[in-house]
Design a protein around this motif. Sequence first.
Motif, PDB file in Angstrom:
ATOM      1  N   HIS A   1      48.593 -56.894 -58.266  1.00  0.00           N
ATOM      2  CA  HIS A   1      49.046 -55.832 -59.170  1.00  0.00           C
ATOM      3  C   HIS A   1      50.291 -55.206 -58.561  1.00  0.00           C
ATOM      4  O   HIS A   1      50.266 -54.769 -57.416  1.00  0.00           O
ATOM      5  CB  HIS A   1      47.982 -54.745 -59.324  1.00  0.00           C
ATOM      6  N   LEU A   2      51.360 -55.175 -59.335  1.00  0.00           N
ATOM      7  CA  LEU A   2      52.597 -54.548 -58.860  1.00  0.00           C
ATOM      8  C   LEU A   2      52.800 -53.234 -59.604  1.00  0.00           C
ATOM      9  O   LEU A   2      52.786 -53.196 -60.835  1.00  0.00           O
ATOM     10  CB  LEU A   2      53.792 -55.476 -59.119  1.00  0.00           C
TER      11      LEU A   2
ATOM     12  N   GLU B   1      28.770 -47.305 -66.400  1.00  0.00           N
ATOM     13  CA  GLU B   1      29.521 -48.546 -66.168  1.00  0.00           C
ATOM     14  C   GLU B   1      28.554 -49.722 -66.283  1.00  0.00           C
ATOM     15  O   GLU B   1      27.477 -49.700 -65.698  1.00  0.00           O
ATOM     16  CB  GLU B   1      30.185 -48.484 -64.778  1.00  0.00           C
TER      17      GLU B   1
ATOM     18  N   ILE C   1      48.322 -50.628 -65.521  1.00  0.00           N
ATOM     19  CA  ILE C   1      47.660 -49.508 -64.850  1.00  0.00           C
ATOM     20  C   ILE C   1      48.239 -48.183 -65.352  1.00  0.00           C
ATOM     21  O   ILE C   1      47.508 -47.218 -65.588  1.00  0.00           O
ATOM     22  CB  ILE C   1      47.857 -49.631 -63.325  1.00  0.00           C
TER      23      ILE C   1
ATOM     24  N   GLY D   1      34.768 -54.854 -75.296  1.00  0.00           N
ATOM     25  CA  GLY D   1      33.660 -54.354 -74.474  1.00  0.00           C
ATOM     26  C   GLY D   1      32.364 -54.117 -75.217  1.00  0.00           C
ATOM     27  O   GLY D   1      31.312 -54.001 -74.590  1.00  0.00           O
TER      28      GLY D   1
ATOM     29  N   LEU E   1      40.192 -47.950 -64.587  1.00  0.00           N
ATOM     30  CA  LEU E   1      41.110 -46.860 -64.244  1.00  0.00           C
ATOM     31  C   LEU E   1      41.252 -45.845 -65.372  1.00  0.00           C
ATOM     32  O   LEU E   1      41.468 -44.658 -65.112  1.00  0.00           O
ATOM     33  CB  LEU E   1      42.472 -47.432 -63.846  1.00  0.00           C
ATOM     34  N   ALA E   2      41.097 -46.279 -66.622  1.00  0.00           N
ATOM     35  CA  ALA E   2      41.189 -45.320 -67.734  1.00  0.00           C
ATOM     36  C   ALA E   2      40.029 -44.332 -67.660  1.00  0.00           C
ATOM     37  O   ALA E   2      40.224 -43.115 -67.770  1.00  0.00           O
ATOM     38  CB  ALA E   2      41.190 -46.065 -69.067  1.00  0.00           C
TER      39      ALA E   2
ATOM     40  N   LEU F   1      26.891 -49.946 -72.663  1.00  0.00           N
ATOM     41  CA  LEU F   1      26.817 -49.325 -73.993  1.00  0.00           C
ATOM     42  C   LEU F   1      26.669 -50.420 -75.037  1.00  0.00           C
ATOM     43  O   LEU F   1      27.447 -51.381 -75.053  1.00  0.00           O
ATOM     44  CB  LEU F   1      28.094 -48.517 -74.267  1.00  0.00           C
TER      45      LEU F   1
ATOM     46  N   ARG G   1      39.224 -54.242 -64.342  1.00  0.00           N
ATOM     47  CA  ARG G   1      40.160 -55.360 -64.129  1.00  0.00           C
ATOM     48  C   ARG G   1      41.080 -55.120 -62.935  1.00  0.00           C
ATOM     49  O   ARG G   1      41.997 -55.892 -62.697  1.00  0.00           O
ATOM     50  CB  ARG G   1      40.994 -55.569 -65.399  1.00  0.00           C
TER      51      ARG G   1
ATOM     52  N   ASP H   1      43.881 -49.246 -71.334  1.00  0.00           N
ATOM     53  CA  ASP H   1      45.274 -49.697 -71.238  1.00  0.00           C
ATOM     54  C   ASP H   1      45.829 -50.150 -72.573  1.00  0.00           C
ATOM     55  O   ASP H   1      47.038 -50.176 -72.779  1.00  0.00           O
ATOM     56  CB  ASP H   1      45.399 -50.818 -70.191  1.00  0.00           C
TER      57      ASP H   1
HETATM   58  C1  LIG Z   1      44.810 -60.440 -62.682  1.00  0.00           C
HETATM   59  C2  LIG Z   1      45.410 -59.182 -63.246  1.00  0.00           C
HETATM   60  C3  LIG Z   1      46.676 -58.783 -62.844  1.00  0.00           C
HETATM   61  C4  LIG Z   1      47.234 -57.601 -63.345  1.00  0.00           C
HETATM   62  N1  LIG Z   1      48.452 -57.200 -62.887  1.00  0.00           N
HETATM   63  C5  LIG Z   1      48.903 -55.969 -63.204  1.00  0.00           C
HETATM   64  C6  LIG Z   1      50.081 -55.452 -62.591  1.00  0.00           C
HETATM   65  O1  LIG Z   1      50.737 -56.122 -61.790  1.00  0.00           O
HETATM   66  N2  LIG Z   1      50.472 -54.182 -62.912  1.00  0.00           N
HETATM   67  C7  LIG Z   1      49.757 -53.412 -63.793  1.00  0.00           C
HETATM   68  O2  LIG Z   1      50.129 -52.255 -63.997  1.00  0.00           O
HETATM   69  N3  LIG Z   1      48.659 -53.896 -64.420  1.00  0.00           N
HETATM   70  C8  LIG Z   1      48.209 -55.143 -64.144  1.00  0.00           C
HETATM   71  N4  LIG Z   1      47.068 -55.623 -64.727  1.00  0.00           N
HETATM   72  C9  LIG Z   1      46.424 -54.841 -65.797  1.00  0.00           C
HETATM   73  C10 LIG Z   1      45.520 -53.731 -65.251  1.00  0.00           C
HETATM   74  O3  LIG Z   1      44.579 -54.249 -64.337  1.00  0.00           O
HETATM   75  C11 LIG Z   1      44.773 -53.123 -66.437  1.00  0.00           C
HETATM   76  O4  LIG Z   1      45.733 -52.670 -67.368  1.00  0.00           O
HETATM   77  C12 LIG Z   1      43.883 -51.937 -66.072  1.00  0.00           C
HETATM   78  O5  LIG Z   1      43.122 -52.192 -64.923  1.00  0.00           O
HETATM   79  C13 LIG Z   1      42.965 -51.654 -67.270  1.00  0.00           C
HETATM   80  O6  LIG Z   1      42.136 -50.543 -66.997  1.00  0.00           O
HETATM   81  P1  LIG Z   1      41.141 -50.018 -68.129  1.00  0.00           P
HETATM   82  O7  LIG Z   1      40.345 -48.926 -67.522  1.00  0.00           O
HETATM   83  O8  LIG Z   1      41.894 -49.738 -69.368  1.00  0.00           O
HETATM   84  O9  LIG Z   1      40.193 -51.252 -68.492  1.00  0.00           O
HETATM   85  P2  LIG Z   1      39.145 -52.034 -67.573  1.00  0.00           P
HETATM   86  O10 LIG Z   1      39.687 -52.209 -66.214  1.00  0.00           O
HETATM   87  O11 LIG Z   1      38.768 -53.247 -68.336  1.00  0.00           O
HETATM   88  O12 LIG Z   1      37.905 -51.048 -67.456  1.00  0.00           O
HETATM   89  C14 LIG Z   1      36.900 -50.971 -68.435  1.00  0.00           C
HETATM   90  C15 LIG Z   1      35.568 -50.756 -67.734  1.00  0.00           C
HETATM   91  O13 LIG Z   1      34.578 -50.604 -68.742  1.00  0.00           O
HETATM   92  C16 LIG Z   1      33.454 -51.393 -68.416  1.00  0.00           C
HETATM   93  N5  LIG Z   1      32.798 -51.738 -69.681  1.00  0.00           N
HETATM   94  C17 LIG Z   1      33.216 -52.635 -70.615  1.00  0.00           C
HETATM   95  N6  LIG Z   1      32.357 -52.662 -71.650  1.00  0.00           N
HETATM   96  C18 LIG Z   1      31.381 -51.765 -71.362  1.00  0.00           C
HETATM   97  C19 LIG Z   1      30.219 -51.333 -72.052  1.00  0.00           C
HETATM   98  N7  LIG Z   1      29.880 -51.836 -73.251  1.00  0.00           N
HETATM   99  N8  LIG Z   1      29.446 -50.383 -71.471  1.00  0.00           N
HETATM  100  C20 LIG Z   1      29.766 -49.847 -70.252  1.00  0.00           C
HETATM  101  N9  LIG Z   1      30.858 -50.228 -69.553  1.00  0.00           N
HETATM  102  C21 LIG Z   1      31.662 -51.169 -70.112  1.00  0.00           C
HETATM  103  C22 LIG Z   1      34.025 -52.591 -67.685  1.00  0.00           C
HETATM  104  O14 LIG Z   1      33.055 -53.214 -66.861  1.00  0.00           O
HETATM  105  C23 LIG Z   1      35.152 -51.951 -66.881  1.00  0.00           C
HETATM  106  O15 LIG Z   1      34.721 -51.499 -65.619  1.00  0.00           O
HETATM  107  C24 LIG Z   1      46.514 -56.825 -64.294  1.00  0.00           C
HETATM  108  C25 LIG Z   1      45.247 -57.240 -64.719  1.00  0.00           C
HETATM  109  C26 LIG Z   1      44.692 -58.393 -64.196  1.00  0.00           C
HETATM  110  C27 LIG Z   1      43.313 -58.805 -64.636  1.00  0.00           C
END
Ligand SMILES: Cc1cc2nc3c(=O)[nH]c(=O)nc-3n(C[C@H](O)[C@H](O)[C@H](O)COP(=O)(O)OP(=O)(O)OC[C@H]3O[C@@H](n4cnc5c(N)ncnc54)[C@H](O)[C@@H]3O)c2cc1C
Length: 416
Positions: free
Chosen positions: A57-58, A31, A399, A260, A11-12, A224, A39, A389
Amino acid sequence: MSRVHVIGCGLAGLSAAVRLAAAGLKPLLYEQSGHAGGRCRSYRDPALECLLDNGNHLLLSANREVLAYLDLLDARRGLRENLPARFPFVDLADTRRWALNLESGRLKGALGICKALPGVRPRDLSALLRFLFVREGAVVTDLVSSNHALYRPLIEPLTLAVMNGPPEAVSASLLARVLRQTLFKGAAACRPLLPAEGLGPALVEPALAFLAQRNIQPLYHHRLKDIGLSAGGVDHLEFAAGRSDLKPGEAVVLAIPPWGCDALQERFLPQVETKAIVNLHYRLPKSVDHKTLEPFLGVLGGRIQWIFRRGDVVSVTISDGERWMADAPETLAQMLWPEVAAALQLGEIDTPPFRVIKERRATPLQSPAAAGRRRASRTAFSNLFIAGDWCDTGYPATIESAVLSGRLAAAAILSR
Ligand SMILES: Cc1cc2nc3c(=O)[nH]c(=O)nc-3n(C[C@H](O)[C@H](O)[C@H](O)COP(=O)(O)OP(=O)(O)OC[C@H]3O[C@@H](n4cnc5c(N)ncnc54)[C@H](O)[C@@H]3O)c2cc1C
């Protein structure tokens, strides 16, 4: 303006990409996996024959960044927005049931907390005021100790849900930010927003559609491995599949979690400990009238913590779930089903079809020390920006934080 390379389609990364695309840029997205969402994703499960989320996820109506992201995508309809700010609980230890109902006005809501939460007197609520003035470095139990009346019915479940860690280990100031923006603001800020069909349709697919309309498609299976630096900043990206050279003026958004990319640890990504979340999905038998069940239920006095229901699938969350990572899915599903059945008052039913999803690295451990190592979106290199995140957004790793971090990285690039 020149091209921007966005690494990571969680999502970031998606948040950064849609902001850049909305400003007329054509970012390149990479990706490592074969899908977006990271996640926070959905997939079609062959055993349960339905769309499942990797975990419950809430979101709450206070999540303004998420709502602004969805408004940009014209996609609010993916969330159920009509639920009241009412949080039902059951304590399996004594089968007591209560609901934290914030719909009755702020003062009444506060008094309602006393009435609703078992063993809580009006004067106990003053402990919540400590979240208004939090010392850096404090953990949650520095503010509300484990023998305080508010601890078991409110502080512990809230901390596990928001911070994915136990109150004695996680940053009080990160939790305080959430409390100030939710509970302390009353019902309008606390209405639950649940994905109507799933996390993918609600939060991920609208971003992919928005990008596709602008002829932007993520490059999947692009992991990456490292970035190349020169005096001017990042000059190339090294992927497992090959190298991509940057032209002058191009920028990079690193939207991957701290774990990562090993080669980037310490230089750009901090070393972090991670915390697990275990999710169990059960498909209820036809004999259960699932429509009479609450959309979600907090559970105390057992090993499960929350139960969410979508259609005839109930999904169980166990945060801070390290201790369950080694157990076989069958063992976990059989062992925990009686707690689910008791919490939902289903009577004696054999364990229904299930799916167990263990997220070993669901979030970073959000200790005060780790909170101090969070990074801002700008780096020492003028064309390298960071999102995720875990970045220094002021919010726990959620999120809301991920989406905000992406917007901040995009804004920093657009203001160059
Ligand atoms: C089971 C669970 C329940 C949760 N419940 C909640 C909730 O109720 N409410 C809430 O707000 N949040 C919740 N969260 C947290 C929320 O899901 C995360 O904070 C959010 O999705 C993180 O997003 P992000 O983009 O920062 O990271 P990520 O979702 O980790 O995205 C990073 C992306 O980069 C990719 N990547 C990694 N390394 C590399 C690389 N070297 N090269 C290329 N691509 C790469 C990964 O495959 C991934 O697609 C929960 C998380 C989990 C796992």
